[in-house]
Scaffold this active site. Structure first.
Site, PDB file in Angstrom:
ATOM      1  N   ASP A 173      40.111  55.733  41.601  1.00 12.24           N
ATOM      2  CA  ASP A 173      39.126  56.776  41.279  1.00 12.24           C
ATOM      3  C   ASP A 173      39.693  58.164  41.601  1.00 12.24           C
ATOM      4  O   ASP A 173      39.421  59.141  40.895  1.00 12.24           O
ATOM      5  CB  ASP A 173      37.834  56.535  42.079  1.00 12.24           C
ATOM      6  CG  ASP A 173      37.261  55.154  41.800  1.00 12.24           C
ATOM      7  OD1 ASP A 173      37.274  54.734  40.636  1.00 12.24           O
ATOM      8  OD2 ASP A 173      36.825  54.488  42.762  1.00 12.24           O
ATOM      9  N   HIS A 200      32.906  51.862  44.554  1.00 12.56           N
ATOM     10  CA  HIS A 200      33.793  51.716  43.398  1.00 12.56           C
ATOM     11  C   HIS A 200      33.109  50.932  42.284  1.00 12.56           C
ATOM     12  O   HIS A 200      33.444  49.777  42.030  1.00 12.56           O
ATOM     13  CB  HIS A 200      35.116  51.040  43.799  1.00 12.56           C
ATOM     14  CG  HIS A 200      36.024  50.815  42.624  1.00 12.56           C
ATOM     15  ND1 HIS A 200      36.639  51.853  41.948  1.00 12.56           N
ATOM     16  CD2 HIS A 200      36.386  49.692  41.959  1.00 12.56           C
ATOM     17  CE1 HIS A 200      37.340  51.375  40.942  1.00 12.56           C
ATOM     18  NE2 HIS A 200      37.198  50.058  40.913  1.00 12.56           N
TER      19      HIS A 200
HETATM   20  P1  NAD Z   1      44.531  39.023  36.452  1.00 10.33           P
HETATM   21  O1  NAD Z   1      43.665  37.920  35.942  1.00 10.33           O
HETATM   22  O2  NAD Z   1      45.568  39.557  35.547  1.00 10.33           O
HETATM   23  O3  NAD Z   1      45.258  38.565  37.791  1.00 10.33           O
HETATM   24  C1  NAD Z   1      44.568  37.976  38.834  1.00 10.33           C
HETATM   25  C2  NAD Z   1      45.519  37.030  39.534  1.00 10.33           C
HETATM   26  O4  NAD Z   1      44.809  36.446  40.619  1.00 10.33           O
HETATM   27  C3  NAD Z   1      46.015  35.864  38.638  1.00 10.33           C
HETATM   28  O5  NAD Z   1      47.414  35.821  38.657  1.00 10.33           O
HETATM   29  C4  NAD Z   1      45.390  34.631  39.279  1.00 10.33           C
HETATM   30  O6  NAD Z   1      46.200  33.475  39.173  1.00 10.33           O
HETATM   31  C5  NAD Z   1      45.254  35.099  40.716  1.00 10.33           C
HETATM   32  N1  NAD Z   1      44.302  34.323  41.503  1.00 10.33           N
HETATM   33  C6  NAD Z   1      43.086  33.853  41.142  1.00 10.33           C
HETATM   34  N2  NAD Z   1      42.540  33.172  42.165  1.00 10.33           N
HETATM   35  C7  NAD Z   1      43.425  33.231  43.182  1.00 10.33           C
HETATM   36  C8  NAD Z   1      43.431  32.720  44.502  1.00 10.33           C
HETATM   37  N3  NAD Z   1      42.428  32.015  44.984  1.00 10.33           N
HETATM   38  N4  NAD Z   1      44.492  32.981  45.282  1.00 10.33           N
HETATM   39  C9  NAD Z   1      45.531  33.718  44.802  1.00 10.33           C
HETATM   40  N5  NAD Z   1      45.591  34.208  43.559  1.00 10.33           N
HETATM   41  C10 NAD Z   1      44.540  33.977  42.768  1.00 10.33           C
HETATM   42  O7  NAD Z   1      43.551  40.181  36.941  1.00 10.33           O
HETATM   43  P2  NAD Z   1      43.934  41.699  37.293  1.00 10.33           P
HETATM   44  O8  NAD Z   1      43.842  42.533  36.087  1.00 10.33           O
HETATM   45  O9  NAD Z   1      45.186  41.705  38.081  1.00 10.33           O
HETATM   46  O10 NAD Z   1      42.689  42.121  38.227  1.00 10.33           O
HETATM   47  C11 NAD Z   1      42.504  41.512  39.470  1.00 10.33           C
HETATM   48  C12 NAD Z   1      41.248  42.044  40.145  1.00 10.33           C
HETATM   49  O11 NAD Z   1      41.388  43.429  40.470  1.00 10.33           O
HETATM   50  C13 NAD Z   1      39.979  41.949  39.292  1.00 10.33           C
HETATM   51  O12 NAD Z   1      38.905  41.517  40.085  1.00 10.33           O
HETATM   52  C14 NAD Z   1      39.750  43.388  38.851  1.00 10.33           C
HETATM   53  O13 NAD Z   1      38.412  43.655  38.559  1.00 10.33           O
HETATM   54  C15 NAD Z   1      40.213  44.125  40.068  1.00 10.33           C
HETATM   55  N6  NAD Z   1      40.541  45.543  39.859  1.00 10.33           N
HETATM   56  C16 NAD Z   1      40.198  46.417  40.851  1.00 10.33           C
HETATM   57  C17 NAD Z   1      40.500  47.748  40.731  1.00 10.33           C
HETATM   58  C18 NAD Z   1      40.121  48.719  41.817  1.00 10.33           C
HETATM   59  O14 NAD Z   1      40.142  49.929  41.575  1.00 10.33           O
HETATM   60  N7  NAD Z   1      39.844  48.283  43.037  1.00 10.33           N
HETATM   61  C19 NAD Z   1      41.157  48.211  39.593  1.00 10.33           C
HETATM   62  C20 NAD Z   1      41.498  47.310  38.591  1.00 10.33           C
HETATM   63  C21 NAD Z   1      41.184  45.960  38.746  1.00 10.33           C
HETATM   64  C1  LMR Z   2      38.802  50.063  37.386  1.00 13.79           C
HETATM   65  O1  LMR Z   2      38.159  50.981  37.882  1.00 13.79           O
HETATM   66  O2  LMR Z   2      39.589  50.259  36.438  1.00 13.79           O
HETATM   67  C2  LMR Z   2      38.663  48.674  37.940  1.00 13.79           C
HETATM   68  O3  LMR Z   2      37.628  48.592  38.850  1.00 13.79           O
HETATM   69  C3  LMR Z   2      38.586  47.617  36.884  1.00 13.79           C
HETATM   70  C4  LMR Z   2      37.319  47.631  36.098  1.00 13.79           C
HETATM   71  O4  LMR Z   2      36.670  46.579  36.008  1.00 13.79           O
HETATM   72  O5  LMR Z   2      36.975  48.667  35.528  1.00 13.79           O
END
Ligand code: NAD
Ligand code: LMR
Length: 340
Positions: A173, A200
């Site tokens: 953010d 967030h």
């Molecule tokens: P993705 O599906 O590409 O990757 C997630 C990974 O987690 C996969 O490789 C999967 O195998 C693994 N996984 C699932 N369960 C697991 C477990 N129990 N132990 C270990 N690994 C496990 O998803 P992504 O795009 O990398 O996003 C991941 C998370 O981050 C989502 O929840 C998304 O919403 C969040 N996110 C948060 C922010 C933020 O600003 N905080 C920003 C973007 C995404």
């Molecule tokens: C973001 O802000 O990009 C992440 O929290 C992923 C989402 O679900 O938007």
């Protein structure tokens, strides 16, 4: 970064090389995912990291083998998706980054991820509480407003809770705020320091433009800017059209926050980042966690800054934020109580 990064230049480069030899183990849980892979790459490139441990339910060792050929000094280890593999990945860790879990598809809110991600984060938190109770835990998995309280509850249940060491990563953010402002003002985003507080997700994301050097942004421009920062995640989810949410920008955000913690733990002063932590700011309203500017130190949270002076416009945003934030936090706490 806010304060410390102002000093980038010779001084900081000296600090970097002086501390690069200190041992720091960083663990990534969910290392083979959309965020996990570029985040692990950025941590492999960080000279403050001495060991990088990668764990995923699939593909961790492969990503580790790949990254291990990069010619930086850190040792990369890949771990099998077994309890002992998870324990080895976590044991002795200083920083645990958690991007494990499912991302959004168009039409979903972050809260819609709760039913899948809550138990993933709870189980990984249990393992971390057992294997590295003193590590800094950096929660990326959504919904962050609920997953951070989940981690806190798990650590409490195992009598190892230290509120100074559990962080919700809200740095994306902050990156978006500085980038979007720089697009309007035609400035260098590296010079834009825009605090983003609250939580967030959607309206819980509260950018404080009045505390930047652009309090002249008002009216429709401010409305559009605020909306874009609050719903920047949706922009990426729509553009990826079902293939996930922000991964590359999130990797950069996670790597920046981890680097800030590494700097702080290795003696760099005045490292300040907005982050979602247990906080006294709204405890009187029954809200135990909020994102605000935090000074980081060797023990994690060193000082939580108050929200400070804000405009009437921002106060309204904050009022709306707190309603949703309380629900999201309570949902996480209730989940662990009902599903220990
Ligand atoms: P993705 O599906 O590409 O990757 C997630 C990974 O987690 C996969 O490789 C999967 O195998 C693994 N996984 C699932 N369960 C697991 C477990 N129990 N132990 C270990 N690994 C496990 O998803 P992504 O795009 O990398 O996003 C991941 C998370 O981050 C989502 O929840 C998304 O919403 C969040 N996110 C948060 C922010 C933020 O600003 N905080 C920003 C973007 C995404
Ligand atoms: C973001 O802000 O990009 C992440 O929290 C992923 C989402 O679900 O938007």
């Amino acid at each position: 970064m806010f304060a410390a990064r102002r000093t980038i230049g010779l001084c900081q480069r000296r600090a970097f090389s002086a501390t690069a030899s200190q041992a720091s183990k960083v663990t990534v849980l969910g290392a083979a995912g959309g965020i996990g892979q570029p985040l692990s790459l950025l941590m492999k490139l960080n000279p403050r990291v001495s060991q990088l441990a990668l764990y995923d339910i699939r593909g961790g060792p492969g990503v580790a083998a790949d990254l291990s050929h990069i010619n930086t000094n850190s040792v990369v280890t890949g771990h099998e998706p077994t309890p002992s593999g998870l324990h080895e990945a976590l044991q002795g860790s200083d920083i645990v980054l958690i991007p494990a879990g499912v991302p959004r598809k168009p039409g979903m809110t972050r809260d819609d991820l709760f039913s899948t991600n809550a138990s993933i984060v709870r189980d990984l938190a249990k393992a971390a509480a057992d294997s590295c109770p003193n590590a800094n835990i950096l929660v990326i998995s959504n919904p962050v407003n609920s997953t951070v309280p989940i981690v806190a509850e798990v650590f409490k249940s195992k009598n190892v809770y230290n509120p100074k060491r559990i962080f919700g990563v809200t740095t994306l953010d902050v990156l978006r705020a500085s980038r979007f402002v720089s697009e309007i003002k035609k400035t260098d985003p590296a010079d834009e320091k825009i605090p983003v507080v609250g939580g967030h997700s959607g309206v819980t994301i509260v950018p404080l433009i009045s505390q930047s050097k652009h309090s002249d942004i008002t009216g429709e421009t401010l409305d559009r800017l605020t909306h874009r920062i609050q719903f920047g995640g949706d922009e990426v989810v729509q553009a990826k059209a079902g293939a996930g949410s922000a991964t590359l920008s999130m990797a950069q955000a996670g790597a920046r926050f981890a680097d800030s913690l590494l700097q702080a733990s290795q003696g760099v002063k005045d490292v300040i980042e907005p982050t979602f932590v247990e906080s006294p700011i709204y405890k009187s309203k029954g809200i135990d966690f909020v994102a605000s500017k935090v000074r980081l130190g060797p023990n994690g949270v060193e000082e939580i800054f108050p929200i400070g002076e804000i405009s009437e416009y921002e106060q309204k945003l904050l009022d709306a934020c707190l309603v949703d934030l309380k629900k999201n936090i309570d949902k996480g706490i209730e989940f662990v109580k009902a599903n220990p």
